[in-house]
Design a protein around this motif. Sequence first.
Motif, PDB file in Angstrom:
ATOM      1  N   VAL A 199     -24.470  -4.702 -16.340  1.00  0.00           N
ATOM      2  CA  VAL A 199     -24.204  -5.353 -15.773  1.00  0.00           C
ATOM      3  C   VAL A 199     -22.934  -5.851 -15.516  1.00  0.00           C
ATOM      4  CG1 VAL A 199     -24.487  -7.541 -17.336  1.00  0.00           C
ATOM      5  CG2 VAL A 199     -26.140  -7.910 -15.026  1.00  0.00           C
ATOM      6  N   ALA A 200     -21.854  -6.685 -16.232  1.00  0.00           N
ATOM      7  CA  ALA A 200     -21.205  -6.914 -15.953  1.00  0.00           C
ATOM      8  C   ALA A 200     -19.780  -6.282 -15.546  1.00  0.00           C
ATOM      9  CB  ALA A 200     -19.950  -7.349 -17.080  1.00  0.00           C
ATOM     10  N   ARG A 201     -20.240  -4.918 -15.304  1.00  0.00           N
ATOM     11  CA  ARG A 201     -19.031  -3.406 -14.734  1.00  0.00           C
ATOM     12  C   ARG A 201     -19.563  -3.583 -13.584  1.00  0.00           C
ATOM     13  NH1 ARG A 201     -16.357  -0.635 -18.180  1.00  0.00           N
ATOM     14  NH2 ARG A 201     -17.046  -1.858 -19.750  1.00  0.00           N
ATOM     15  N   ASN A 202     -21.093  -3.630 -12.201  1.00  0.00           N
ATOM     16  CA  ASN A 202     -21.405  -3.536 -11.338  1.00  0.00           C
ATOM     17  C   ASN A 202     -22.524  -3.693 -11.103  1.00  0.00           C
ATOM     18  OD1 ASN A 202     -22.457  -2.112  -8.930  1.00  0.00           O
ATOM     19  ND2 ASN A 202     -20.530  -0.358  -9.419  1.00  0.00           N
ATOM     20  N   TYR A 203     -23.488  -4.917 -10.347  1.00  0.00           N
ATOM     21  CA  TYR A 203     -24.416  -5.588 -10.036  1.00  0.00           C
ATOM     22  C   TYR A 203     -25.248  -4.688  -9.533  1.00  0.00           C
ATOM     23  CZ  TYR A 203     -27.603  -8.846 -11.071  1.00  0.00           C
ATOM     24  OH  TYR A 203     -29.008  -9.667 -11.534  1.00  0.00           O
ATOM     25  N   ALA A 204     -24.491  -3.738  -8.746  1.00  0.00           N
ATOM     26  CA  ALA A 204     -25.553  -2.500  -7.970  1.00  0.00           C
ATOM     27  C   ALA A 204     -26.151  -1.672  -8.634  1.00  0.00           C
ATOM     28  CB  ALA A 204     -24.609  -2.289  -6.962  1.00  0.00           C
ATOM     29  N   LEU A 228     -19.692   0.880  -4.391  1.00  0.00           N
ATOM     30  CA  LEU A 228     -21.087   1.372  -5.067  1.00  0.00           C
ATOM     31  C   LEU A 228     -21.855   1.691  -6.118  1.00  0.00           C
ATOM     32  CD1 LEU A 228     -24.030   1.083  -4.225  1.00  0.00           C
ATOM     33  CD2 LEU A 228     -24.200   3.219  -3.568  1.00  0.00           C
ATOM     34  N   VAL A 229     -20.309   2.553  -6.737  1.00  0.00           N
ATOM     35  CA  VAL A 229     -20.137   3.520  -7.612  1.00  0.00           C
ATOM     36  C   VAL A 229     -19.382   2.773  -8.228  1.00  0.00           C
ATOM     37  CG1 VAL A 229     -21.567   5.818  -6.863  1.00  0.00           C
ATOM     38  CG2 VAL A 229     -18.670   5.705  -6.932  1.00  0.00           C
ATOM     39  N   ARG A 230     -18.045   2.302  -8.039  1.00  0.00           N
ATOM     40  CA  ARG A 230     -17.022   2.029  -8.927  1.00  0.00           C
ATOM     41  C   ARG A 230     -17.907   0.556  -9.994  1.00  0.00           C
ATOM     42  NH1 ARG A 230     -13.254   0.116  -5.111  1.00  0.00           N
ATOM     43  NH2 ARG A 230     -14.200  -1.536  -5.299  1.00  0.00           N
ATOM     44  N   THR A 231     -17.482   0.717 -10.964  1.00  0.00           N
ATOM     45  CA  THR A 231     -17.377  -0.551 -12.231  1.00  0.00           C
ATOM     46  C   THR A 231     -15.996  -0.972 -12.370  1.00  0.00           C
ATOM     47  OG1 THR A 231     -16.372   1.399 -13.929  1.00  0.00           O
ATOM     48  CG2 THR A 231     -18.805   0.894 -13.533  1.00  0.00           C
ATOM     49  N   GLN A 232     -15.908  -2.782 -13.250  1.00  0.00           N
ATOM     50  CA  GLN A 232     -15.279  -3.320 -13.276  1.00  0.00           C
ATOM     51  C   GLN A 232     -15.265  -2.769 -14.445  1.00  0.00           C
ATOM     52  OE1 GLN A 232     -13.237  -4.873 -10.481  1.00  0.00           O
ATOM     53  NE2 GLN A 232     -15.186  -4.476  -9.088  1.00  0.00           N
ATOM     54  N   PRO A 233     -13.567  -3.768 -14.692  1.00  0.00           N
ATOM     55  CA  PRO A 233     -12.568  -3.398 -16.062  1.00  0.00           C
ATOM     56  C   PRO A 233     -13.650  -4.473 -17.157  1.00  0.00           C
ATOM     57  CG  PRO A 233     -11.160  -3.248 -15.159  1.00  0.00           C
ATOM     58  CD  PRO A 233     -12.249  -3.666 -14.063  1.00  0.00           C
ATOM     59  N   LEU A 243     -24.600  -2.553  -0.963  1.00  0.00           N
ATOM     60  CA  LEU A 243     -24.695  -2.271  -1.945  1.00  0.00           C
ATOM     61  C   LEU A 243     -25.904  -2.802  -3.092  1.00  0.00           C
ATOM     62  CD1 LEU A 243     -20.562  -3.186  -2.220  1.00  0.00           C
ATOM     63  CD2 LEU A 243     -21.946  -1.389  -2.276  1.00  0.00           C
ATOM     64  N   ARG A 244     -25.708  -4.066  -3.449  1.00  0.00           N
ATOM     65  CA  ARG A 244     -27.785  -4.962  -3.926  1.00  0.00           C
ATOM     66  C   ARG A 244     -28.463  -4.129  -3.666  1.00  0.00           C
ATOM     67  NH1 ARG A 244     -25.335 -10.049  -6.848  1.00  0.00           N
ATOM     68  NH2 ARG A 244     -23.236  -9.142  -7.454  1.00  0.00           N
ATOM     69  N   GLY A 245     -28.883  -4.607  -2.474  1.00  0.00           N
ATOM     70  CA  GLY A 245     -30.121  -3.712  -2.407  1.00  0.00           C
ATOM     71  C   GLY A 245     -30.289  -1.770  -2.222  1.00  0.00           C
ATOM     72  N   THR A 246     -29.158  -1.391  -1.667  1.00  0.00           N
ATOM     73  CA  THR A 246     -28.945   0.334  -2.817  1.00  0.00           C
ATOM     74  C   THR A 246     -29.947   0.481  -3.636  1.00  0.00           C
ATOM     75  OG1 THR A 246     -27.551   0.895  -0.727  1.00  0.00           O
ATOM     76  CG2 THR A 246     -27.720   1.675  -2.386  1.00  0.00           C
ATOM     77  N   GLY A 247     -29.206  -0.315  -5.090  1.00  0.00           N
ATOM     78  CA  GLY A 247     -29.299  -0.054  -6.190  1.00  0.00           C
ATOM     79  C   GLY A 247     -30.712  -0.807  -6.321  1.00  0.00           C
ATOM     80  N   THR A 248     -30.963  -1.972  -5.452  1.00  0.00           N
ATOM     81  CA  THR A 248     -32.529  -1.868  -6.044  1.00  0.00           C
ATOM     82  C   THR A 248     -33.726  -1.240  -5.026  1.00  0.00           C
ATOM     83  OG1 THR A 248     -31.667  -4.429  -5.483  1.00  0.00           O
ATOM     84  CG2 THR A 248     -34.171  -3.516  -5.140  1.00  0.00           C
TER      85      THR A 248
END
Length: 517
Positions: A306-311, A18-23, A266-271
Amino acid sequence: MTATPLDRARASRLLARLVRTQPAPQRYRTATIAAVCMALPMSLAFAAHRPALGAIGGLGSFAALYGRPSPPARDARAVALATLGLAVGFWVCGTAQGRPWLAVAVTGAWATVVTLVCGAFAARPPGMVMPVLVGAVATALPPRDPLPLVAAIAATGLLATLLVWVSACLRDLGSAHAGHPAPDRSPTHGRPRRQPWRPGPLRPPTWQLYAPTLTWAGLRTGAGVALGGVLALAIGAPHPFWAMATAAAILTAGNHATSVNDRALLRGTGTLVGCLVAGAVLAFHPGTAMTVLLLAFFAFATECVVARNYALAMISVTPTATVLASVASPVTVAPWTLAGERLLQTLLGCVGAVAAGQLVTVHWAVEQRLRAVRAVLVAAADLLEEPEPDGPGDRNADILTRRIRHLSLVSERAAGERPAVRNGIAELDAVVRDTNAVADEALRRHREAEKGDHTYAEPLRSLAALLATAESEPPRRDLAAPHRPCTRPELARLTDSVQEWIFTGGGRNPNLGHGLA
């Protein structure tokens, strides 16, 4: 019920995701463009006392999200195509304004079409979600002439296209003046860069292989989006657009069960967090200038993450869409009432997406994997008959490579389905493994320029034919055996694994494995 260590470990992994970001490359350039494209139409519209037109025009700034560090022409083309998708989505779904049930059907159908197009052309992230989101927003507006609103979205998107192209040109020009030539950012995916085009044999079409997979993916996505809307209408929501948008956000990167279940959380939590942010913003009753600044900030933040963590991106996408819809709609709703409605629709959208993730049968999954195996076997046989480079061998090797990639894609997707489906296709694992070994041997012979070997190719065709007819008639053991003795170990292993799958109950024909000598 007490949570097991496995459950706790899975919960910890999901929380980390949920909190990790992709390179990902820094995106401040396109984030700034997105903010400008959001703020400019809003400022002009407020100045002209037409805030609704500016709010809808601001949706065109989502096109900037499809920009990537790439050559200027390619970057601008991607943003222009995204603009086309946003404008067409608003126009198509806007035809159902004022008719909620029709709006659900039209938005679901649009989600199916966009999923097919994005899959066929390997669209950049965020994929199909933005055209579906804009289309869903269109269904929540009162009936009106859609052409001025479509033109506003197109104008903003074209502005984003122009700014992306200019900024990419300036970036490359600055690199050249600094003595560092602009790097070639064209993707290679681990393959050698493509040489200039020369006349030669036409590449065979590959859509026949991918069509069933893409079609079913599109139908599942459309069903999930539509189901979210139906559930929202069932509880009395006048405009179910946010439930449909939530389902699209969850299904945008794949709709097989395992990934959908995780992304729903994950994305439901972000929303959900984004709905709380939207409620707080609307409760503050921002003025004109503050509304423009907040929307520009949300657009900037969305592009950065958006490219790192869509949530995390949904935390800014949600208030953007909510505030724009609030400005565009003449109906005034209490801020926290609106936020509560969005929260409920978020949950319903998650339910619709998760339900769509279960829409696959064991029979269909096994059939798709068998179809991909047969395609690899036939292509390997063609290459083994004519492996010489600088001739048909190059074309045959290219066909085989793409069919191996397709088999890998089908296997990966099937491995993410619900447990019953995964167990059903697991019986084909040995066949797939040995098929890949035979394909590797065919590619090796091509690389080493060996001569054609018909005695190796014919058994592969026999095995492909056997797999093709296993469902319709009881197999005979003499058909499963190659016409000549297996002199290659990988061919012998493949023959054994095919025979074992068919004659020990792995096939789906009820007659398989019974009454055979």
